[in-house]
Structure formats: structure tokens, C-alpha cells
Design a protein around this motif. Structure first.
Motif, short mmCIF file in Angstrom:
data_model
loop_
_atom_site.label_atom_id
_atom_site.label_comp_id
_atom_site.label_asym_id
_atom_site.label_seq_id
_atom_site.Cartn_x
_atom_site.Cartn_y
_atom_site.Cartn_z
N ARG A 216 36.45 60.29 24.98
CA ARG A 216 35.95 60.60 26.32
C ARG A 216 35.34 59.34 26.93
NH1 ARG A 216 33.60 66.75 25.12
NH2 ARG A 216 35.66 67.60 24.58
N HIS A 217 36.20 58.66 27.64
CA HIS A 217 35.89 57.33 28.17
C HIS A 217 36.47 57.24 29.57
CE1 HIS A 217 36.80 52.72 27.96
NE2 HIS A 217 35.72 52.96 28.65
N ALA A 218 35.68 56.78 30.52
CA ALA A 218 36.14 56.68 31.90
C ALA A 218 35.92 55.28 32.44
CB ALA A 218 35.41 57.69 32.78
N LEU A 219 36.92 54.79 33.19
CA LEU A 219 36.77 53.55 33.96
C LEU A 219 36.27 53.93 35.34
CD1 LEU A 219 40.10 51.64 33.22
CD2 LEU A 219 37.98 51.60 31.92
N VAL A 220 35.20 53.32 35.79
CA VAL A 220 34.68 53.54 37.14
C VAL A 220 34.86 52.24 37.91
CG1 VAL A 220 32.71 54.19 38.54
CG2 VAL A 220 33.04 55.24 36.30
N ILE A 221 35.67 52.27 38.94
CA ILE A 221 35.98 51.08 39.72
C ILE A 221 35.11 51.07 40.97
CG2 ILE A 221 37.79 49.77 40.90
CD1 ILE A 221 39.81 51.24 39.12
N GLN A 397 48.57 59.20 23.17
CA GLN A 397 47.46 59.39 24.11
C GLN A 397 47.74 58.64 25.40
OE1 GLN A 397 44.31 61.15 23.99
NE2 GLN A 397 44.48 60.56 26.14
N ALA A 398 47.79 59.37 26.52
CA ALA A 398 47.99 58.74 27.82
C ALA A 398 46.75 57.94 28.19
CB ALA A 398 48.28 59.80 28.87
N THR A 399 46.96 56.75 28.70
CA THR A 399 45.86 55.84 29.04
C THR A 399 46.16 55.18 30.37
OG1 THR A 399 45.39 55.39 26.71
CG2 THR A 399 44.57 53.81 28.31
N TRP A 400 45.11 55.00 31.17
CA TRP A 400 45.22 54.26 32.43
C TRP A 400 44.63 52.87 32.23
CZ3 TRP A 400 47.80 55.68 36.72
CH2 TRP A 400 48.19 57.02 36.83
N GLN A 401 45.39 51.87 32.67
CA GLN A 401 44.95 50.48 32.57
C GLN A 401 44.61 49.95 33.95
OE1 GLN A 401 48.41 48.66 30.77
NE2 GLN A 401 47.61 48.96 28.68
N ALA A 402 43.47 49.30 34.06
CA ALA A 402 43.09 48.60 35.28
C ALA A 402 43.46 47.14 35.11
CB ALA A 402 41.59 48.74 35.53
N LYS A 403 44.29 46.60 36.04
CA LYS A 403 44.81 45.24 35.92
C LYS A 403 44.33 44.38 37.07
CE LYS A 403 48.98 46.35 33.26
NZ LYS A 403 50.45 46.12 33.17
N ASP A 404 44.19 43.07 36.78
CA ASP A 404 43.75 42.12 37.80
C ASP A 404 44.93 41.54 38.55
OD1 ASP A 404 44.89 40.24 36.12
OD2 ASP A 404 42.97 39.50 35.34
N VAL A 409 45.18 43.09 31.75
CA VAL A 409 44.41 44.32 31.61
C VAL A 409 42.91 44.00 31.55
CG1 VAL A 409 43.95 46.33 30.15
CG2 VAL A 409 46.30 45.51 30.45
N ILE A 410 42.16 44.58 32.47
CA ILE A 410 40.70 44.42 32.48
C ILE A 410 40.07 45.41 31.51
CG2 ILE A 410 38.63 44.52 33.90
CD1 ILE A 410 40.44 43.95 36.34
N ALA A 411 40.49 46.66 31.57
CA ALA A 411 39.98 47.72 30.71
C ALA A 411 40.93 48.90 30.80
CB ALA A 411 38.57 48.13 31.11
N GLN A 412 40.81 49.84 29.87
CA GLN A 412 41.67 51.02 29.89
C GLN A 412 40.92 52.22 29.35
OE1 GLN A 412 45.04 49.79 27.57
NE2 GLN A 412 43.98 49.98 25.62
N ALA A 413 41.33 53.41 29.83
CA ALA A 413 40.69 54.66 29.42
C ALA A 413 41.57 55.82 29.88
CB ALA A 413 39.29 54.78 30.03
#
Length: 633
Positions: A216-221, A397-404, A409-413
Motif C-alpha cells: 500500500r504505497h502511493a505516489l503523490v505528484i 503486480q500492476a505498477t505506475w511509474q512517474a518519469k522525468d 523513473v523517479i518513483a513507482q507505486a
């Protein structure tokens, strides 16, 4: 405590992360207090207990239960007792890592509130609640609506002599459990939820969380007020947070103004806007009051005066009576009263919102993050711009990656929360199939002057044509301008002149001529706020523009309500948005964060369903579909 035994408690909540109880008649609160005491005494208790209680006329603070076995808890309940306005109120107790008790108190008729609840309930306590008379068609009113709220293996406790209870619970899929031994007719009856059919959750409804606790991990942009509030609310439910922002520290954008105000609004129709803003302001006052008392940041929660030169006292009193708003929340002040309260010569009377005030928004954001870290791991990644989101699957496990910008990849969750005001639209547009969410950029400039002879700072925030705040660090802060899609970052003299004129009209400045010759000690700041077309935030799962094609032989899915719109999410994660606060970021932050957490985790919604729909980003899709429908006739 027969009602607890009838619900198979405390055994059923043992070692669970969450457990939800709904009581249909709060009374003086003794059943809640007894449940709270049992939860505290149980070493195997669930981590988070949510107790939903409904009552048309909850007791005043002085009338709460004073039973000897729960006196200490009753005192804490009284200390946090809300102003009893219609709707839902959130009270949180015993917060700490992996522990929390939340009372969701609904003020209103049970027949009205039950259809407006958004929750998955594990146990119903129906003792003391009088069901509605049986309708001619056999529909047992609100009792027959409980199936929509019932979680698997849900229990219900009722009295055997309650009229039509058996039929109402039967219609909802509950079956009576045989008693262990013969009992008097007045003893509780116990029921178990055994429906013949369980429909799948609606795309825009509450979804059970199938993400394992460790995942249970969330990226908050975005680390402004919206992002910090989202991180705060999710962390309090045990979620790890990675907070990403382009700035070197949180709250450096529009949330970086030195001060801002918060308050409710009043309107003759008391429609969705008024009710939503009232819920938000009341929640803000509850959250910030202890923070301000501890000196965590500058501000005060001692009321706000909203000037109104179009209303007279008789009309104001009639409106307050019709809306059922208590004087502890809202009062009308005549001009002389308003001048005495504000300590400046305001030009008219107005509305005194007791749960209003002002505060340092950056300090508030920092306090929310500090509290979040008391509950879960929170990592802040500064100086990072997210340019795209990419969905991948790793080990099933489906994961969303935040990219620059360099595709790194900056982070993923599993979960992404888009909370940035400026970059949200671009990120949404890059996601295939997602409905565009219109957002306007509002440029705002504030002004401030040192308080000295001839310049008056009000004793509490005053709003009307512009606003003025109490003196902060020896300065009077006032404003503000509002210009759509204006990207000029410079502090402008014309905007200072506009703000000075408004401050003069409020009674803070001695002469309007100050706008013609700007004082040398005048200072200002520019920021941008994101605003939606209807001036209500977007809070919820990202909607898709279209539903998948219907199966051959079946009708096309309906898309006329936000909760029917498909989303960019599944039971393992998804993408959510919390943005569009406009000029009311302080007012919206706490409630919007908790509403967002309800979307992500499946916890009970803190507001009624119509208000949830009014803030759901999918409202944009339903309105577009409605406009596209050909008119008949």
C-alpha cells in the motif's frame, strides 16, 4: 453490551486493518462509548475502527452519556463534539501508528441519510431505530436499502418487537440467526447478511482494497496543500507515501502565500456548493484548531466576517431558521455589531462564520506532513518534474511509474495521486482514453503594508470586495486579484492599486488616494491557482472518456451518473486526482484529502453521496454526455 455480542464483537474485528459499524440511532452516545471502550481494551483489535452514527437530533454536548464505566471517554467526546449542522461530521480519536477510532456522525433523518451513505459496513446496530411504515408495495423504506452498504458476512442487531424490521432486513438479504437459548421478546435479534446475488462494485463507487498491506504505497505528484493533504489522509490509513514536487520544499507555489483565509458560505437555496463548502470549512476548523493551539503555525480560528450589503436582519434571521443552521456556526451582524467585532469601520453588516479564520498555508502543509509521518513512511523527492506516467506489471503486480523529461523513473507505486495545480492537465492528456478535465489557471496577486498610524488591521478576517487579514508579523495582508490564464510572474503596480482600493472599501486604509501614489513599503506576491468550470474541486479516480463497447445482445452501459463512469483503476491500483481548489485551498485541503483517501482505500466516505458526486471528476463526462444527447420533441 448485548449489542456487541450480537454483532460477534470483539472477535470479528480481531487482527483486521479496518472495521465499520453503522448505528441507526445515536441517542446519548452510550453504545458508541461502550464500543470504543471495548476496542481500547482488546489487544487483538482492528487497526482502524469507523463508527457511523445517525440521528435526526443528536444530543447537545451537555446531554451526552455520563455512564460511570465510560466517563473518561465521554469527556473526550464532549471536548470534540461538533457544531450540529445538517450532514456528516468527522471526529477522530486515539490516533497513532496502526490505531485510530473515527466517529462519522450524521445529522438528519435516517430515511434521508441512509441512501446518501457511501460505505461498506461490517455490522449494523439497529436497536432504538424506528423503521418507516411499510409502503403499499411492501418496500420497508431505509431498512431495505442496507444491502447496498453491507460488506460480506455483515451482521445486524435489532429488537424483536420493532415494527417491520424482519421484513425490511429480509428485503436487504439478511437472515435471522437462531438464538443460542430462549430469550424474552425484548432481547436483541441477530441477523447475518446472506444475499442471493452480489453485484460488482460500480466504477465510481467504493472498491475493496485488494492491495496487500506491504504494497500500500502511493505516489503523490505535487506538494502544495492538495498534495500534502492527500499524503496526510492516506498515511493515517497506513499507506506509505512518496511525495514529488518540482520545488525544493513543499508549499512553494500558490500555497506559499504568507497567509490565507477559510470559511463556509451561505446561500438561500443551500445547494451543493453551499453544503460542500460548509462541510469543508467545518472539517478545516476541526483539524487546524489543535494545531493552532499548539503553535505549529501562525493563524487563528476565531471566526470570519463576510460582508453583505444586500441582506437585512429580518431576511437573515428567516434564512437561518429555514436552513436549520445553528448560531454556533453562523450569525448575522448588523453594521454596528460588525464594526465592533472587526474593529474597523466596515461599510455594512454581514455574516459571522464562527468556524472560519486565517492561517499560514505553508505552515499548515508542513504540519499535515509532520502528522502524516507519525502514521506511515513519507518520503519527499524535491526538484523532480514528472513528465509522464507509465503503467507496467512486475511479478503480477500492476505498477505506475512517474518519469522525468529524460524518461527516467523517479518513483513507482500501485497508486498515483495527481495533486499539482499547473502540470495536472498535461499529465492527464497524455494518458490514453482518459477524459480531459478542464482547468483554468488563475493568477492572483496579494499586497501587504506595515501596520502603523492610519492603517487598521481587523481583529478577524474580513471578506467582501476583496479581503483583509489580522496583522501578521506587523503587516496587514489584503487582496487579491484574480486573472484567468495570465502568466506574468511580476508584481504589478496596477494590481497593487486594485488591492489598495478594496482595502479602503473594507475600512482598513484611511483614503482611497493611496492607490494613486503607492506607498514605498508596499509588498506583494504572485501565485497561480487551478480552478474548475463550476468552482468545485476534482477529487476522485480519473474517469475514462467512454465505456467499453457493450457485449453483443446487451444494452450499452449507462453513463448518466458519475458513479457509473469507468475509471483508470482496478482493484489493484489506479490514478486519482485532487486539484482545482481555486482560491479556497485552505478551506478544501483537509476534507478533500480525506475524500481522496476514501476513494483509494475503500474506507467510508466522509460526506454524503450527492456531495461526493459534485466533487467527482467524472461529472465532466456525465455533463458532456447529457449535452450530446439529442433533444426530443
Amino acid at each position: 453490551m448485548a449489542f456487541l455480542a450480537g454483532a460477534a464483537l470483539p472477535a470479528r474485528w480481531a487482527h483486521r486493518s479496518d472495521f465499520v459499524i453503522l448505528e441507526a440511532s445515536f441517542g446519548r452516545g452510550q453504545r458508541f462509548l461502550s464500543t470504543w471502550a471495548a476496542w481500547l481494551a482488546d489487544p487483538t483489535r482492528c487497526q482502524r475502527l469507523v463508527y457511523i452514527a445517525l440521528d435526526a437530533q443528536p444530543p447537545l454536548k451537555a446531554a451526552l452519556s455520563d455512564a460511570p464505566d465510560t466517563q473518561s471517554l465521554a469527556k473526550r467526546l464532549a471536548q470534540n463534539w461538533p457544531v450540529l449542522t445538517p450532514g456528516m461530521h468527522t471526529l477522530v480519536f486515539d490516533e497513532g501508528p496502526a490505531r485510530q477510532v473515527t466517529l462519522l456522525l450524521g445529522v438528519g433523518e435516517i430515511a434521508d441519510l441512509v441512501p446518501q451513505l457511501v460505505a461498506r459496513v461490517d455490522a449494523f446496530l439497529l436497536e432504538g431505530a424506528a423503521p418507516a411504515p411499510l409502503a403499499p408495495n411492501g418496500d420497508e423504506g431505509w431498512l431495505s436499502r442496507l444491502a447496498r452498504l453491507a460488506a460480506p458476512r455483515c451482521t445486524a442487531v435489532a429488537r424483536s418487537n420493532a415494527v417491520n424490521v424482519l421484513e425490511g432486513l429480509r428485503q436487504s438479504g439478511f437472515k435471522a440467526e437462531p438464538p443460542h437459548e430462549p430469550s424474552p421478546q425484548t432481547d436483541p435479534l441477530n441477523f447475518l447478511f446472506k444475499p442471493h446475488h452480489t453485484p460488482p462494485p460500480l466504477p465510481g463507487g467504493l472498491w475493496p482494497t485488494h492491495i496487500e498491506p506491504a504494497q500500500r504505497h502511493a505516489l503523490v505528484i505535487g506538494a502544495g496543500l492538495a498534495g500534502c493533504a492527500a499524503a496526510w489522509a492516506l498515511a493515517r490509513q497506513g499507506w506509505r507515501i512518496t511525495l514529488i514536487d518540482t520545488h525544493a520544499a513543499p508549499a512553494k507555489g500558490a500555497s506559499g502565500n504568507p497567509a490565507g483565509l477559510f470559511h463556509s458560505i451561505v446561500h438561500g437555496e443551500d445547494g451543493l456548493h453551499a453544503r460542500a463548502h460548509r462541510a469543508a470549512a467545518l472539517r478545516t476548523a476541526t483539524v487546524v484548531a489543535p494545531m493552532l493551539a499548539e503553535g505549529q503555525f501562525a493563524g487563528a480560528c476565531q471566526g470570519l466576517l463576510r460582508l453583505d450589503n444586500l441582506t437585512v436582519a429580518a431576511e437573515a434571521r428567516a434564512l437561518l431558521h429555514r436552513l436549520g443552521l445553528p448560531p454556533e456556526h453562523l450569525e448575522w451582524l448588523e453594521q454596528a455589531q460588525a464594526r465592533a467585532k472587526a474593529n474597523i469601520p466596515v461599510p455594512s453588516g454581514g455574516w459571522l462564520f464562527h468556524q472560519g479564520g486565517w492561517l499560514d498555508p505553508a505552515g499548515y502543509a508542513q504540519a499535515l506532513l509532520a502528522d502524516a509521518k507519525n502514521h506511515a513512511e513519507v518520503v519527499f523527492l524535491p526538484g523532480q518534474g514528472v513528465h509522464q506516467l507509465h503503467r507496467t506489471t512486475q511479478a503480477g503486480q500492476a505498477t505506475w511509474q512517474a518519469k522525468d523529461a529524460q524518461n527516467q523513473v523517479i518513483a513507482q507505486a500501485p497508486v498515483v495521486i495527481m495533486a499539482g495545480a499547473g502540470g495536472t492537465s498535461a499529465l492527464i492528456q497524455a494518458l490514453p482514453g482518459v477524459a480531459p478535465l478542464p482547468l483554468s489557471s488563475l493568477r492572483g496577486q496579494i499586497s501587504s503594508l506595515p501596520v502603523h498610524e492610519g492603517i487598521s488591521a481587523p481583529h478577524l478576517p474580513v471578506a467582501g470586495a476583496g479581503y483583509a487579514l489580522p496583522a501578521h508579523e506587523g503587516r496587514l495582508l489584503f487582496g487579491a486579484t484574480s486573472d484567468v490564464d495570465d502568466l506574468d510572474p511580476h508584481v504589478r503596480e496596477a494590481d497593487h492599486a486594485h488591492n489598495l482600493d478594496q482595502a479602503f472599501q473594507l475600512g482598513c486604509l484611511p483614503q482611497a488616494s493611496m492607490a494613486n501614489a503607492l506607498p514605498s513599503d508596499l509588498q506583494g506576491r504572485v501565485g497561480w491557482r487551478a480552478s474548475t468550470p463550476d468552482r468545485l474541486p476534482y477529487v476522485g479516480a480519473l474517469p475514462l472518456a467512454d465505456a467499453p463497447p457493450p457485449v453483443v445482445g446487451q444494452r450499452a452501459p449507462r453513463m448518466d451518473q458519475p458513479r457509473l463512469i469507468p475509471r483508470l483503476r482496478d482493484e489493484h491500483g489506479g490514478v486519482y486526482v485532487i486539484t482545482g481548489f481555486g482560491s479556497r485551498g485552505i478551506t478544501w485541503a483537509a476534507l478533500a484529502g480525506e475524500l481522496l483517501a476514501s476513494w483509494v482505500t475503500g474506507s467510508p466516505c466522509p460526506i454524503e453521496a450527492p456531495l461526493r458526486d459534485a466533487l467527482d471528476p467524472a461529472r465532466i463526462v456525465t455533463r458532456a454526455k447529457a449535452k450530446a444527447q439529442p433533444t426530443s420533441g
